[in-house]
Motif scaffolding. Sequence first.
Motif, mmCIF file in Angstrom:
data_model
loop_
_atom_site.group_PDB
_atom_site.id
_atom_site.type_symbol
_atom_site.label_atom_id
_atom_site.label_comp_id
_atom_site.label_asym_id
_atom_site.label_seq_id
_atom_site.Cartn_x
_atom_site.Cartn_y
_atom_site.Cartn_z
ATOM 1 N N ASP A 113 18.120 40.837 12.036
ATOM 2 C CA ASP A 113 18.309 42.271 12.910
ATOM 3 C C ASP A 113 18.126 43.454 11.964
ATOM 4 O O ASP A 113 18.814 43.293 10.670
ATOM 5 N N PRO A 114 17.250 44.258 12.250
ATOM 6 C CA PRO A 114 17.384 45.367 11.319
ATOM 7 C C PRO A 114 18.175 46.141 10.949
ATOM 8 O O PRO A 114 18.682 46.940 10.130
ATOM 9 N N TYR A 115 19.493 46.247 12.011
ATOM 10 C CA TYR A 115 20.672 47.196 11.843
ATOM 11 C C TYR A 115 21.803 46.179 11.225
ATOM 12 O O TYR A 115 22.387 46.929 10.068
ATOM 13 N N THR A 116 22.062 45.007 11.574
ATOM 14 C CA THR A 116 23.026 44.294 11.161
ATOM 15 C C THR A 116 22.951 43.541 10.167
ATOM 16 O O THR A 116 23.830 43.055 9.142
ATOM 17 N N TRP A 117 21.656 43.107 9.842
ATOM 18 C CA TRP A 117 20.978 42.245 8.605
ATOM 19 C C TRP A 117 21.436 40.922 8.873
ATOM 20 O O TRP A 117 20.959 40.043 7.831
ATOM 21 N N ASN A 118 22.016 40.700 10.007
ATOM 22 C CA ASN A 118 22.182 39.294 10.298
ATOM 23 C C ASN A 118 21.224 38.552 11.114
ATOM 24 O O ASN A 118 20.132 39.365 11.478
ATOM 25 N N ILE A 119 21.302 37.300 10.943
ATOM 26 C CA ILE A 119 20.109 36.659 11.836
ATOM 27 C C ILE A 119 20.087 37.221 13.321
ATOM 28 O O ILE A 119 20.820 37.573 13.888
ATOM 29 N N ASP A 120 18.725 37.341 13.615
ATOM 30 C CA ASP A 120 18.408 38.074 15.033
ATOM 31 C C ASP A 120 18.398 36.954 16.032
ATOM 32 O O ASP A 120 17.629 36.324 16.083
ATOM 33 N N TYR B 206 27.672 40.016 4.105
ATOM 34 C CA TYR B 206 28.235 41.083 3.447
ATOM 35 C C TYR B 206 29.529 41.409 4.019
ATOM 36 O O TYR B 206 29.976 42.402 3.868
ATOM 37 N N GLY B 207 29.990 40.264 4.629
ATOM 38 C CA GLY B 207 31.296 40.617 5.608
ATOM 39 C C GLY B 207 31.125 41.131 6.813
ATOM 40 O O GLY B 207 32.437 41.085 7.854
ATOM 41 N N ASN B 208 30.109 41.015 7.624
ATOM 42 C CA ASN B 208 29.702 41.723 8.972
ATOM 43 C C ASN B 208 29.334 40.586 9.880
ATOM 44 O O ASN B 208 28.504 39.982 9.554
ATOM 45 N N PRO B 209 30.446 40.238 10.773
ATOM 46 C CA PRO B 209 30.077 39.128 11.549
ATOM 47 C C PRO B 209 28.827 39.239 12.610
ATOM 48 O O PRO B 209 28.640 40.034 12.879
ATOM 49 N N CYS B 210 28.343 37.822 12.717
ATOM 50 C CA CYS B 210 27.213 37.880 13.280
ATOM 51 C C CYS B 210 27.514 38.176 14.939
ATOM 52 O O CYS B 210 28.595 37.869 15.127
ATOM 53 N N ASP B 211 26.444 38.516 15.705
ATOM 54 C CA ASP B 211 26.727 38.621 17.244
ATOM 55 C C ASP B 211 26.756 37.364 17.717
ATOM 56 O O ASP B 211 25.503 36.824 17.912
ATOM 57 N N MET B 212 27.879 36.776 18.174
ATOM 58 C CA MET B 212 28.009 35.380 18.369
ATOM 59 C C MET B 212 27.459 34.982 19.864
ATOM 60 O O MET B 212 27.234 33.953 20.086
#
Length: 375
Positions: free
Chosen positions: A106-113, A134-140
């Motif tokens: 994802d371009p904003y959270t940098w986590n898996i889209d 980097y410590g930011n939980p994924c959008d589960m």
Amino acid sequence: MSLKPFYPVAIPILNGNEKKYVMDCMDSTWISSNGSYISRFEQAFADFSNAKHAISINNGTSALHLSLLAHDITEDCEIIVPTLTFVATANAVRYCGAKPIFVDCDPYTWNIDPTLIEKKITNRTRGIIVVHLYGNPCDMDPIYKVAKKHGLFIIEDAAEAIGAEFNGKLTGTLGDIAAFSLFGNKIITTGEGGMITTNDDSLAEKVRILKGQGMDSNKRYWHPIIGYNYRMTNIQAAIGLAQIENVHWHVTRRIEVGNLYLKYLRKENRLILPTTKPDVTNVFWMFSVVLKKGGEKERNNLMAYLLSKGIETRPFFYPIHKLPPYMPGQNTNEYPNATSISERGINLPSHAGLSEEDIQYLCQCVQEGLDLLGS
Ligand SMILES: *Cc1c(COP(=O)(O)O)cnc(C)c1O
């Protein structure tokens, strides 16, 4: 002449009972992987995470490997992983002989889209490894939906995210099983070390057998399967127990440091700052910024400027699909967000020992560096 201060990206902070407990191991001679600190640390970790089981492991990579093996992952399996993560996430899949299938971020959270997962699923896909980068939980929620629809398990790579929350639930209990790292630069540490958490009794039992050479739990020296020696030592667990006794302090300080960076960089429109969704608590393992303009060269110039001011930084991970062992057969244009973010991303000093004055100074240097870049 005064000594120029040096700001490392990370330092372990051992300000609790670490030394006392380690000395206790030495005095008692319980220095290998038996000893009371192992069970005390595991219990304290389980209590903190609200997980039924916490199983100590020799490092975070082994914890990922065993999380996959406990799901019987073999050669013919495919596992969905984000391309923007530390290489260990994909390596663990390859240790099982299985194939990591990469997904852009994802371009904003940098986590898996999560919206890109479904089209990567085949009849060989068995599970998804989510990485709380980097410590930011994924959008589960969307990940739960796609996993449920296709009967996939979820492994959390929570190496960087102890104490982080999604919808009020801690990492470590957001999937079927979770792998934590306790390496020296992580939020809490045992030097080298790892932990697996799960609420599933059968996965926990499999992990316990696999980490101890595959020995039958009721019959000594009977090994019905090939296992591993992935045990943690009592000395590591002694450090870990002292660290987890202070885990609220460690996590709170990371969040404070992250919020101070956000405060002093809020108006800096030459940088993209970390995006935290409203339903998650980011623990800012590494406070990270992405250059809005420019590419790898400009990013490296900024890092070089900061180093000249005594400020150590790190570049973002290379997307794994670009690394030699993983590149063959990849369409390198397929992951535009990860590719571009990776080239422009910097991790700033983020440890629990930083004060507000430190962060003010660090932010001032970042802005001076941006001025010099003329970006
Ligand atoms: C640190 C890390 C690991 C590996 O942990 P080790 O304890 O170093 O083996 C795995 N995944 C991620 C995302 C990490 O940051």
